[in-house]
Every structure is written in C-alpha cells, then in structure tokens.
Scaffold this motif. Sequence first.
Motif: not given
Length: 270
Positions: A3-8, A43-46, A108-109, A111-122
């Motif tokens: 169970k993954l929660i994503v805010l933005s 299980d995880l908040i991003v 890794d949580r 049995g899953h792998r969550v990959i979080v990427l920084d797409t920002s460009v100054p």
Amino acid sequence: MLKLIVLSDLHIVPEGDLSHGLDTTERLETGIDFVNRRHADADLIVIAGDLADRGEKAAYERLQTSLAKFAQAPVLTLGNHDSIEVFADHFGKDHVNEQTGKIDHVIDRNGHRVIVLDTSVPGQAGGRLEEAQLAWLEQQLNEAAGKPVIIVMHHNITPFGVPTDGIILENGDAFAELVSGNRNIRYVLSGHVHMSVSGNFRGVPFCTIAGGHYNIEPTLGAPTQERSAGFVPRREGPGQLAVVLSDDTATVVHMENYIDRHLVLSPDLF
C-alpha cells in the motif's frame, strides 16, 4: 500486498504568504491528517515534487515542521519549483543520491521495488532525466530480481493534448525505451500538471495526480484559438492523493480527494 500513498505539488511558501490565494501549508496538513486517519496502514508514503513554491529556505523549514506530523516519514523528491541546493542544505546531503547527484531513491517493500526519480532541471519548468539517472534506473531495474516495480516522478512522460504540454519530461522517449521492455513495470505515477490523467505511453502505464495545489481544467474540446488566447480555468480543489494497492497479480491506483472544494479561482491571482 503493498500500500503506497503518493502526494504531489505541495507548493509550500514561507509563513504569512499565500500561493495564488491558497494557504498551501493548511492544505498539506489537511492531507496529512487524512493519511494518518485513513491510511495508517500504508507501507510507504512518497511526495512527488514541487515541495516548495519558490524553493526558499523558509519554505523548506515550514515544510519540515508539517512533515513531522505524518505518522511515518515520507520519501521526498523534487519538481521544477524546487531548489536542489536549498533543499539539500536544509534536509541534508544524505538525500542526494551519490550515483546521480539528484534526489533519487529506491525502496524495496513488501515484495515490490519503488523507484523515485528527481526530474527537476534548475531554471526550467520542463523536466529531464540525466544520463547518470537513466544508467542508475537501468541498474535498479536489472537488480529488481523479478519484483513488481512502481516508479514515481514529478513530470509527466508524454503530452496530454493540454496547454502544459511544453513543460513535460523532455526525454520521455528515452525513459519509455528503457522501461517499456521490462515486464516488472507496473505503473508510473507523476504530478506536475495539476490534473488527473491516466494512459499508456509506448507500453508504459501511467497516471498523474491532481495534487495539493490549485487544479487546472484541461479545456479539451475548446477551439485552439480560444485555448491559446483565453485564461485556462484553475480551481481551488480538489486536494488529491493516490493510493496504490499492489500484489503479485495486480496494481490498482485510487485517486482520493482530501479537499473537495472546486471553486474557480480569480484570474487576478495569476
């Protein structure tokens, strides 16, 4: 089950300021209370970027105070409104990935792998994944060892036919080429566009979250000249997060609103 929660798109400003007439800290803390009450079993908040509205130190200080109210510490990455230098100075250099120099994470949580990427460009509104990030991403995918993979980033990976199409992930094709052949990829979640969209790009399933700031109406169906000349309506809400439920056989994404006001904001605020 994961169970993954994503805010933005928090767009936090220094105390005493508003962002386009909105108290973004109050909105965030409404979301935090919602997560703590409804999803204490997560299980995880991003949080997928645009943490601050203008990348100031005072905004990140205020953000840190609010984030401490989560029942569990969230994983953070950046969007185009953020400053990696100011963020790292305040939150700590340990948030910077040594291989990429960006705010990239792998978790890794259950049995899953969550990959979080920084797409920002100054200095620019659009996003990009640097060569070092693509190489690191390929490494993380290869090392997933059959685990289902969910990717979270700020910028959307393909145009949506909306006015914000000029500021998306500029090398979405390179990203899709890398991940589309990987059978473990379950979903790519983004924010950035302030609207909810879902689809499939070159075999990659994706969605975007409306997020915690104002919402943008897509104005689909409006004549091109009207869309280019007129004001794109922006609404006060909803404040929205994603709830991802994933197991060995399926991945489901729910969009849940923790703020339900939908008033059109005055153009004078922009």
